[in-house]
Design an enzyme around this catalytic site. Structure first.
Site, PDB file in Angstrom:
ATOM      1  N   ASP A  64       2.549  -3.195   8.240  1.00 39.72           N
ATOM      2  CA  ASP A  64       1.724  -3.275   7.103  1.00 39.72           C
ATOM      3  C   ASP A  64       0.488  -2.088   7.617  1.00 39.72           C
ATOM      4  O   ASP A  64       0.290  -1.605   8.504  1.00 39.72           O
ATOM      5  CB  ASP A  64       0.734  -4.491   6.923  1.00 39.72           C
ATOM      6  CG  ASP A  64       0.085  -4.604   5.385  1.00 39.72           C
ATOM      7  OD1 ASP A  64       0.252  -3.443   4.776  1.00 39.72           O
ATOM      8  OD2 ASP A  64      -0.488  -5.516   5.250  1.00 39.72           O
ATOM      9  N   GLY A  65      -0.067  -1.521   6.528  1.00 34.88           N
ATOM     10  CA  GLY A  65      -1.069  -0.544   6.590  1.00 34.88           C
ATOM     11  C   GLY A  65      -2.459  -1.170   6.658  1.00 34.88           C
ATOM     12  O   GLY A  65      -2.832  -2.232   6.984  1.00 34.88           O
ATOM     13  N   ALA A  66      -3.693  -0.450   6.438  1.00 37.84           N
ATOM     14  CA  ALA A  66      -4.768  -0.915   6.643  1.00 37.84           C
ATOM     15  C   ALA A  66      -5.878   0.342   6.044  1.00 37.84           C
ATOM     16  O   ALA A  66      -5.506   1.250   5.824  1.00 37.84           O
ATOM     17  CB  ALA A  66      -5.290  -1.020   8.232  1.00 37.84           C
ATOM     18  N   ASP A  67      -6.977  -0.317   5.630  1.00 33.87           N
ATOM     19  CA  ASP A  67      -8.095   0.686   5.019  1.00 33.87           C
ATOM     20  C   ASP A  67      -8.887   1.316   6.171  1.00 33.87           C
ATOM     21  O   ASP A  67      -9.673   2.333   6.046  1.00 33.87           O
ATOM     22  CB  ASP A  67      -9.033  -0.294   3.981  1.00 33.87           C
ATOM     23  CG  ASP A  67      -8.001  -0.787   2.929  1.00 33.87           C
ATOM     24  OD1 ASP A  67      -7.411   0.254   2.398  1.00 33.87           O
ATOM     25  OD2 ASP A  67      -8.157  -1.809   2.719  1.00 33.87           O
ATOM     26  N   GLY A 124      -6.185  -2.946  -1.786  1.00 33.26           N
ATOM     27  CA  GLY A 124      -4.851  -3.015  -2.797  1.00 33.26           C
ATOM     28  C   GLY A 124      -5.156  -4.391  -3.069  1.00 33.26           C
ATOM     29  O   GLY A 124      -4.318  -4.660  -4.394  1.00 33.26           O
ATOM     30  N   GLU A 135      -1.521 -10.926   3.026  1.00 29.65           N
ATOM     31  CA  GLU A 135      -1.208 -10.158   4.093  1.00 29.65           C
ATOM     32  C   GLU A 135      -1.703 -10.794   5.504  1.00 29.65           C
ATOM     33  O   GLU A 135      -0.990 -10.845   6.537  1.00 29.65           O
ATOM     34  CB  GLU A 135      -2.004  -8.800   4.072  1.00 29.65           C
ATOM     35  CG  GLU A 135      -1.383  -7.928   2.979  1.00 29.65           C
ATOM     36  CD  GLU A 135      -2.302  -6.703   2.699  1.00 29.65           C
ATOM     37  OE1 GLU A 135      -1.947  -5.631   2.225  1.00 29.65           O
ATOM     38  OE2 GLU A 135      -3.464  -6.710   3.160  1.00 29.65           O
ATOM     39  N   GLY A 137       0.903  -1.312  -0.010  1.00 30.94           N
ATOM     40  CA  GLY A 137      -0.045  -0.131   0.019  1.00 30.94           C
ATOM     41  C   GLY A 137       0.814   1.308   0.128  1.00 30.94           C
ATOM     42  O   GLY A 137       2.352   1.016   0.117  1.00 30.94           O
ATOM     43  N   SER A 138       0.232   2.499  -0.127  1.00 33.71           N
ATOM     44  CA  SER A 138       0.867   3.568  -0.236  1.00 33.71           C
ATOM     45  C   SER A 138       1.785   4.054   0.923  1.00 33.71           C
ATOM     46  O   SER A 138       2.926   4.426   1.051  1.00 33.71           O
ATOM     47  CB  SER A 138      -0.132   4.849  -0.593  1.00 33.71           C
ATOM     48  OG  SER A 138      -1.232   4.870   0.352  1.00 33.71           O
TER      49      SER A 138
END
Length: 217
Positions: A81-84, A97, A103, A29-30
């Protein structure tokens, strides 16, 4: 600060969690892209990384960081990691993504899961962000009908194939009051590879970029 500046700030704050960790788990992710860029400063200290997507793999390789197979390294010390979406209980929605299955595998195999987000991703109740569900292609219509029975409105992510050669349904109009329960129900639908609810294995630490600060949950 702009959203991109918040992402950069929180990505930089995550670096301390991977210092002196030879093999790390890296998400997608970004925000994670900024984190990978910051790894360049001490790439010589990193033996390798386990990556959750082909896009992150290519970014890591460009820095000269070896990308390893999870089967070859065993348990990981830390996964970034990221998250929405992130709830106050550190439950997550992930998969915007498309990398949710890998993940979820890496998160399960890691001792510490550090989630990095900007403040726009924090919510009181999960579900405003459409819930991604990775499905075996031949089961897409069947799974969609089952998701409708649960109160959701599944939309096929057309012209998108995951790194695992599957398809994704994005489920709208869900208010996820019991994340663990819904995660289990959807995962038990035949044809579902995995659902983008991370509640059974939530984040251990959430770093939130808010204003000029990074807040730790």
């Amino acid at each position: 600060m702009t959203q991109d500046e918040l992402k950069q700030k929180v990505a930089q704050a995550a670096i301390k969690y991977v210092k002196d960790v030879p093999i790390i788990g890296v998400g997608t992710g970004s925000t994670v892209n900024y984190f990978i860029d910051y790894l360049a400063d001490f790439r010589a200290e990193i033996e390798g990384a386990v990556s959750s997507s082909e896009s992150s793999t290519q970014r890591l390789k460009k820095l000269g960081i070896p990308v390893l197979d999870l089967n070859a390294v065993g348990p990981l010390e830390v996964y970034i990691d990221g998250a929405d979406e992130v709830s106050p209980h550190k439950h997550l929605i992930k998969g915007g993504g498309g990398a949710l299955t890998r993940e979820k595998i890496i998160a399960a195999a890691s001792k510490t899961f550090v989630c990095i987000v900007d403040e726009n991703k924090t919510v009181d109740v999960l579900g405003k962000f459409p819930l991604p569900v990775e499905v075996v292609p031949m089961a897409r219509s069947y799974v969609a009908r089952e998701l409708v029975k649960l109160g959701g409105q599944p939309i096929w992510r057309e012209n998108y194939i995951t790194d695992n050669h599957n398809e994704i349904l994005d489920v709208h109009n869900l208010s996820i009051l019991e994340p663990k329960k819904l995660e289990a129900i959807i995962n038990n639908i035949v044809g579902v590879v995995t659902v983008g609810i991370f509640a059974e294995r939530p984040a251990d630490i959430v770093l939130v970029g808010k204003g000029t600060e990074v807040i730790t949950l």
